[in-house]
Design a protein around this motif. Structure first.
Motif: not given
Length: 405
Positions: A148, A259, A261, A264-265, A288, A313-316, A318-319
């Motif tokens: 990670q 990647y 981003s 924060d959302k 997203k 990472g799965e969380a990223r 998923a975003n």
């Protein structure tokens, strides 16, 4: 920078430029009155007029971060024109060993005396000599699959390369060349992150005789005269032809993923496609904000896809607001169901579907991505994604669609 910066809110936007069969994408992040500009790939195999036209619309002097996914000309051949206009603070490149670089060059049929061959032999020397002072720092990204990302932070929103790169080793005897792992993420303060992924398992299959031939000639290749270098390359080319055949396909598909981003959302996410004057605002509930650039990378197997999930990472993942579909939508770089695993809000195909060869994008790949808002970017259509955390901004007049910078 308008309401967004005055209120301390984040705004960023990314453009996929209309260059035909190739890839050229630029982005800009605005925060507290400051801007950070980045780039992913800059090339085309269509007529250069399309790429040059897009480069001509860039009206800045500095790009903070440029990422080149791999060394194919349809991802790099605009760099020279671009560097006439701007300087690059940090250039990220995927790490490839010399035998891998020469395999790629010879599989493309490059002659030993060509200018492009000089780039494959020693990219650092080539870039520093050809563009003196224009690239402040060159950074090679090695693979650390399954780890990670760990933050390399900077307190300076302008992404001071000294702060960021001071923690990594210099390589090759060059004062401006560094090496990091793709388990290192680059952060702007605590608000935005860039994460690379370099799947070295996708490199050309190692062939002992070819690698030995390269190693035997390495000192001449890197430090010899033009005449002795050409002689060494001829010896290596003979081994290449005996081993792989003169028409061997390029199996080197290393491609540096990126990647990016906000941490924060995001409240608002708008998609613009200029040639059709089309604007759509995605549901606020999506929230997203991640973009995944893949270059010509491959997700043709479940194992490769799992490696991506492990690395980023799965969380990223998923975003994902946007996925740049691998290798212009080529079927060989995809497997059925990969779109459903990634589930981006928007998927982008940067290619020229009117060209019979190479036939990108594949109809099967497009079909897989149909539920995920596929957009075609080609010689006519570009695509702009705009993200912000301040809803009142949506009422302002749309900014100039000609360029992001």
């Amino acid at each position: 920078m308008g309401l967004m910066s005055e209120c301390g809110f984040l705004e960023y936007k990314v453009q996929f430029h209309s260059v035909g069969q190739g890839l050229f994408s630029t982005g800009e992040i605005d925060w507290k009155g400051e801007s950070f500009r980045f780039l992913y790939d800059c090339g085309t195999s269509s007529k250069r007029v399309f790429l040059n036209d897009q480069i001509s619309k860039i009206h800045i002097k500095t790009i903070d971060l440029a990422v080149i996914s791999h060394f194919d000309s349809d991802h790099t051949n605009g760099l020279e024109e671009l560097l006439k206009k701007v300087e690059i603070k940090v250039l990220l490149l995927p790490y490839m060993a010399l035998d891998q670089r020469l395999y790629a060059a010879m599989s493309k049929g490059l002659s030993s005396s060509s200018d492009k061959m000089k780039f494959y032999l020693d990219p650092c020397k080539y870039l520093n000599n050809k563009f003196p002072g224009k690239i402040k720092n060159i950074v090679f990204v090695t693979s650390d699959r399954g780890s990670q990302p760990n933050a390399i932070e900077t307190d300076d929103f302008s992404f001071d390369p000294i702060n960021v790169l001071g923690k990594v080793n210099k390589v090759g005897g060059y004062s401006n060349v560094f090496q990091i792992s793709d388990s290192d993420k680059l952060m702007l303060e605590e608000i935005f992150e860039f994460i690379t992924y370099n799947d070295e398992s996708l490199s050309a299959n190692k062939n002992k005789s070819f690698s030995n031939a390269v190693e035997k000639e390495m000192s001449v290749l890197l430090d010899g005269t033009a005449r002795t270098v050409e002689g060494s390359l001829k010896k290596i080319k003979a081994v290449y032809d005996r081993t792989f055949g003169s028409s061997g396909e390029n199996r080197n598909i290393i491609s540096l993923f990126l990647y990016c981003s906000p941490i924060d959302k995001i409240d608002n996410f708008i998609v613009h496609q200029s040639a059709s004057n089309y604007e759509s605002r995605l549901s606020k509930g999506d929230k997203k904000s991640g973009i995944l650039f893949t270059g010509d990378g491959s997700l043709s197997t479940k194992e490769q896809l799992q490696g991506l999930f492990d690395g980023i990472g799965e969380a990223r993942l998923a975003n994902l607001a946007c996925l740049q579909v691998m290798h212009h939508g080529a079927q060989n770089n995809w497997h059925k169901g990969v779109a459903g695993k990634l589930q981006p809000a928007v998927s982008v195909f940067s290619s020229d579907p009117k060209r019979k060869k190479p036939g990108h994008p594949s109809a099967e790949v497009v079909k897989d991505f149909l539920p995920f808002s596929p957009y075609q970017v080609d010689k006519e259509y570009d695509l702009v994604l705009e993200f912000n955390n301040y809803i009142e901004l949506l009422s302002r007049e749309l900014y100039d669609m000609k360029h992001v910078f």
